[in-house]
Design a protein around this motif. Structure first.
Motif, PDB file in Angstrom:
ATOM      1  N   TYR A  31     -13.561   0.484  -4.387  1.00 33.54           N
ATOM      2  CA  TYR A  31     -12.612  -0.064  -5.362  1.00 33.54           C
ATOM      3  C   TYR A  31     -13.334  -0.665  -6.563  1.00 33.54           C
ATOM      4  O   TYR A  31     -12.898  -0.499  -7.702  1.00 33.54           O
TER       5      TYR A  31
ATOM      6  N   ASP B   6      -5.108   3.277   5.165  1.00 36.67           N
ATOM      7  CA  ASP B   6      -4.798   1.923   4.725  1.00 36.67           C
ATOM      8  C   ASP B   6      -3.473   1.404   5.293  1.00 36.67           C
ATOM      9  O   ASP B   6      -3.420   0.320   5.879  1.00 36.67           O
TER      10      ASP B   6
ATOM     11  N   TRP C 149     -13.718  -0.333   1.569  1.00 38.04           N
ATOM     12  CA  TRP C 149     -12.727  -0.189   0.498  1.00 38.04           C
ATOM     13  C   TRP C 149     -13.096  -1.034  -0.717  1.00 38.04           C
ATOM     14  O   TRP C 149     -12.882  -0.608  -1.860  1.00 38.04           O
TER      15      TRP C 149
ATOM     16  N   GLU D 159       0.817  -1.210   0.000  1.00 38.03           N
ATOM     17  CA  GLU D 159       0.000   0.000   0.000  1.00 38.03           C
ATOM     18  C   GLU D 159       0.854   1.265   0.000  1.00 38.03           C
ATOM     19  O   GLU D 159       0.453   2.294  -0.556  1.00 38.03           O
TER      20      GLU D 159
ATOM     21  N   GLU E  94     -13.648  -4.749   5.476  1.00 42.08           N
ATOM     22  CA  GLU E  94     -13.368  -4.828   4.047  1.00 42.08           C
ATOM     23  C   GLU E  94     -14.451  -4.174   3.198  1.00 42.08           C
ATOM     24  O   GLU E  94     -14.216  -3.856   2.024  1.00 42.08           O
TER      25      GLU E  94
ATOM     26  N   TYR F 239      -6.552  10.100  -2.687  1.00 42.30           N
ATOM     27  CA  TYR F 239      -6.102   8.707  -2.653  1.00 42.30           C
ATOM     28  C   TYR F 239      -4.837   8.563  -1.815  1.00 42.30           C
ATOM     29  O   TYR F 239      -4.730   7.651  -0.980  1.00 42.30           O
TER      30      TYR F 239
END
Length: 275
Positions: free
Chosen positions: A250, A199, A246, A152, A243, A191
């Motif tokens: 995504y 993250d 994201w 990441e 989860e 981001y």
């Protein structure tokens, strides 16, 4: 996401996946109609964008229908197609396709505007993401989250390089194209902030917790056997809660960006850049 049950969340992902496939098919038809206006060279570049987008769109659709939580080997569907080996392989191919799209677009813009910074960055981001994918596989196979920390971090670094390249290109673009460039920069900054503020710390915390607990990790060879043949079916909210956010972003926003790159405006240099 906290208001959705796991079943509702999976239905949402599946619905978005179908929508994304239809959007890609529409983008294919529109690109063919634009062929004469684009010219042969630019059409070839955009056709490559379309093919790479297919890898990402259909890869994300696969993962939307068959979600996998890699390290604990959690799945929603009891099938070998849901195995971590399948899911991670599809994810690797899809993510390399996505970053290759950005590299191609950056190269196209850099060539049009004569930006050396953008040109150099366009050559580096795909190899860097290949390293990130290797780190991801290390974590998936061994169950040690330190690989995800590195993965990441590299993704965040590449996004930062893209933003810096776009900033360098800014003075060379025509005023009409600067709003789009600004939008790309803003998305990139968000981001990067998410990666390094949310993250990366999340995976770092997981790794520290495992270290303090004295967790025993798998070897690479043990990991290959494990990801190919073991998966644990779970529909518990607490297993998937971390989860859901994201994955939802995504498999939706990132996919829409991939499709949009096929029809991104043709960049022209600013008048002063031509002199």
């Amino acid at each position: 996401m906290m208001t959705l049950t796991v079943a509702e969340w999976r239905t949402l992902l599946s619905t978005v996946a179908v929508f994304n496939i239809l959007a890609w098919l529409l983008a294919t038809a529109l690109l063919q109609r634009r062929r004469a206006a684009l010219g042969d060279e630019l059409f070839l570049m955009r056709r490559w964008q379309l093919l790479l987008s297919a890898g990402y769109v259909f890869g994300c659709a696969y993962r939307s229908f068959l979600p996998v939580f890699d390290v604990p080997r959690l799945v929603l569907v009891d099938s070998w197609m849901s195995s971590v080996l399948m899911g991670r392989s599809v994810a690797t191919l899809a993510e390399l396709c996505f970053v290759a799209q950005w590299a191609l677009m950056l190269r196209e813009v850099s060539r049009a505007t004569g930006s050396r910074v953008g040109h150099i960055t366009s050559f580096w981001i795909v190899p860097l993401i290949a390293v990130a994918e290797t780190c991801s596989w290390y974590s998936v196979l061994t169950t040690a989250n330190i690989g995800h920390v590195l993965e990441e971090s590299i993704w965040g670094l590449c996004a930062g390089l893209l933003v810096l390249s776009l900033v360098a290109i800014w003075p060379r673009c025509s005023p009409r194209q600067r709003p789009l460039l600004a939008a790309w920069c803003a998305a990139g900054v968000v981001y990067v902030a998410f990666m390094f503020m949310v993250d990366v710390p999340m995976y770092w915390t997981r790794w520290l917790a495992d270290e303090l607990a004295g967790r025993t990790y798998l070897s690479l060879s043990q990991g290959w056997i494990d990801v190919a043949g073991r998966w644990v079916v779970s529909h518990r909210q607490e297993d998937w809660q971390g989860e859901m956010l994201w994955m939802s972003a995504y498999f939706s926003v990132a996919v829409w960006m991939s499709i949009a790159l096929v029809h991104a405006p043709v960049h022209r240099p600013a008048p002063q850049a031509l002199r």
